[in-house]
Design a protein around this motif. Structure first.
Motif, PDB file in Angstrom:
ATOM      1  N   SER A  99       0.834  -1.200   0.000  1.00  0.00           N
ATOM      2  CA  SER A  99       0.000   0.000   0.000  1.00  0.00           C
ATOM      3  C   SER A  99       0.870   1.252   0.000  1.00  0.00           C
ATOM      4  O   SER A  99       0.581   2.222  -0.720  1.00  0.00           O
ATOM      5  N   ARG A 100       1.944   1.232   0.796  1.00  0.00           N
ATOM      6  CA  ARG A 100       2.837   2.402   0.867  1.00  0.00           C
ATOM      7  C   ARG A 100       3.528   2.640  -0.477  1.00  0.00           C
ATOM      8  O   ARG A 100       3.646   3.785  -0.937  1.00  0.00           O
ATOM      9  N   LEU A 101       3.996   1.555  -1.105  1.00  0.00           N
ATOM     10  CA  LEU A 101       4.664   1.683  -2.400  1.00  0.00           C
ATOM     11  C   LEU A 101       3.700   2.221  -3.454  1.00  0.00           C
ATOM     12  O   LEU A 101       4.084   3.032  -4.310  1.00  0.00           O
ATOM     13  N   ARG A 102       2.441   1.780  -3.376  1.00  0.00           N
ATOM     14  CA  ARG A 102       1.433   2.241  -4.325  1.00  0.00           C
ATOM     15  C   ARG A 102       1.187   3.748  -4.158  1.00  0.00           C
ATOM     16  O   ARG A 102       1.110   4.500  -5.129  1.00  0.00           O
ATOM     17  N   GLN A 103       1.081   4.193  -2.903  1.00  0.00           N
ATOM     18  CA  GLN A 103       0.829   5.608  -2.613  1.00  0.00           C
ATOM     19  C   GLN A 103       1.992   6.486  -3.057  1.00  0.00           C
ATOM     20  O   GLN A 103       1.801   7.625  -3.491  1.00  0.00           O
ATOM     21  N   GLU A 104       3.217   5.939  -2.957  1.00  0.00           N
ATOM     22  CA  GLU A 104       4.410   6.697  -3.338  1.00  0.00           C
ATOM     23  C   GLU A 104       4.675   6.642  -4.837  1.00  0.00           C
ATOM     24  O   GLU A 104       5.608   7.277  -5.330  1.00  0.00           O
ATOM     25  N   GLY A 105       3.847   5.856  -5.545  1.00  0.00           N
ATOM     26  CA  GLY A 105       4.037   5.740  -6.990  1.00  0.00           C
ATOM     27  C   GLY A 105       5.200   4.845  -7.370  1.00  0.00           C
ATOM     28  O   GLY A 105       5.696   4.903  -8.501  1.00  0.00           O
TER      29      GLY A 105
END
Length: 434
Positions: A99-105
């Motif tokens: 989820s964090r990687l997705r939010q950071e692009g």
């Protein structure tokens, strides 16, 4: 005996099976993109240490599946999170990281695939999986003391074909014996079982053909096929059923004359052909090409690294992180302060590439001397304790470096890096033997 090897000290002989010499059956998983199915495939294997550097393995902790079309291993990301973080809930850890990687692009996770692997409840369930390159990108975002050790383990994962070939090789090594003169040999009765012949008479007919081939080659069969006794219990009495002491050359001739429909025969032909070739290389080392010298020295390095791992274990180094530090101390001494990671960077290698596979024969020889002398010193002086073992490895590496300097040689970190890896050379050698 034709085809024998030079004498080796007893401590270099790895005991890799139980006293009963039982074959262990394990499984790997095969994913077929065409059918969308994941099936369990049995593979015969004998318990063995890892190829080099690492005495420990994560094979029993990380599930993996072989992708038939891509010809790559895919690993369970949740299991990787578990071994790197010791998280009580690795599934939740991975979901939060994703989820964090997705939010950071960040796209490190986008190419991951969901494949079926056996879950703790025994059922095949979909789980996020990544191949070697993808995992190396993902673990950059997982803080862990184990990351370097894990990268080394990951770099040693072979292809499925190589895995199976190595497994069969371990089977033949497990029944290898060494006599009091350091000469290796095999017993025919044990080889019969390994080659899956149920009846002795059928296997003996293969031996007779091998003897004939030996004689036709101008050799005396008695030198390679020596009759010996074998006593077995028969109720209240005992009986001598006879056995044959075989040289490596004799084993090679036997598998060449074996049943071609047996898969283990084909694998045995490759194993004994490769080992016979290795012996030829060792006996004519000075006349070899640079690539052949690399192959011969790298093979010796594999053997002695396993022995060094055993010596380190005896000294009290049992934790994988401590063993990685121990190995790095040897590199620090030999390479003037450079560790494995720095050497890897200097050679322009990826994290997944093994530095020993990208060394020339001279550099490999220096590392072989470092490993053998550290091994001997730890055992001879009965060195115990992590600090003492680390100091020993560093000092030996430093003395090897000083010797190179005294002789006017090139420092190992300044030697050229070969374009082709050892694995590439080994694949070419195997093709020549087919």
């Amino acid at each position: 005996m034709a085809g024998t090897i030079q004498p080796v000290t007893n401590h270099l002989r790895l005991i890799i099976i139980t006293l009963r010499k039982q074959v262990i059956i394990f499984f790997f998983y095969l994913f077929d993109e065409d059918t969308g199915s994941t099936v369990q495939v049995p593979v015969e294997n004998v318990e063995d240490l890892n190829e080099q550097d690492l005495e420990f393995i994560y094979d029993d902790k990380i599930r993996k599946v072989w992708h038939k079309q891509e010809e790559k291993w895919y690993f369970s990301i949740i299991d990787v999170c578990q071994v790197l973080t010791d998280s009580e809930n690795p599934k939740n850890y991975w979901n939060m990281l994703k989820s964090r990687l997705r939010q950071e692009g960040n796209e490190a996770y986008t190419n991951c695939v969901r494949l079926k692997l056996k879950a703790s409840d025994g059922k095949m369930r979909l789980t996020d999986c990544a191949n070697t390159d993808q995992l190396l990108r993902i673990i950059q975002f997982i803080p862990s003391r184990n990351d370097e050790a894990f990268k080394q383990w990951l770099s040693l994962q072979p292809s499925q074909q190589e895995d199976e070939s190595a497994s069969t090789g371990s089977l033949f090594e497990s029944i290898r014996h060494v006599d009091e003169y350091g000469q290796e040999f095999w017993y025919a009765r044990e080889l019969q079982v390994a080659l899956e012949y149920k009846q002795w008479r059928r296997f003996y007919s293969v031996i007779e053909k091998a003897k004939e081939a030996c004689a036709n080659s101008g050799n005396n069969p008695d030198d390679d096929f020596a009759n010996v006794g074998k006593i077995v219990n028969a109720g209240a009495t005992s009986k001598d059923i006879g056995d044959i002491k075989l040289s490596r050359y004799a084993c090679y001739l036997i598998v060449q004359n074996g049943d071609p429909h047996k898969k283990v025969i084909a694998l045995g032909q490759t194993y004994f052909a490769v080992k016979t070739r290795e012996q030829e290389l060792a006996e004519t080392f000075d006349d070899l090409s640079e690539d052949s010298k690399r192959l011969a020295t790298r093979n010796e390095m594999r053997i002695h690294n396993k022995s060094l791992a055993e010596a380190a274990n005896l000294a009290g180094i049992t934790d994988p992180r401590d063993y990685a530090i121990f190995q790095n101390k040897g590199y620090h001494g030999l390479y003037g302060g450079l560790g494995r990671k720095e050497i890897q960077k200097r050679k322009g290698l990826k994290d997944s590439q093994n530095i020993l596979d990208y060394m020339g024969s001279t550099e490999l020889a220096a590392n072989l001397f470092r490993a053998t002398q550290t091994d001997e010193k730890i055992r001879r002086e009965k060195i115990t304790g992590k600090d003492a073992a680390n100091k020993t490895h560093f000092e030996v590496g430093k003395k090897v470096r000083q010797t190179i300097k005294d002789l006017g040689g090139t420092m190992p970190e300044n030697l050229p890096t070969p374009e082709r890896s050892i694995r590439q050379l080994e694949r070419e050698e195997r093709k020549k033997l087919k």
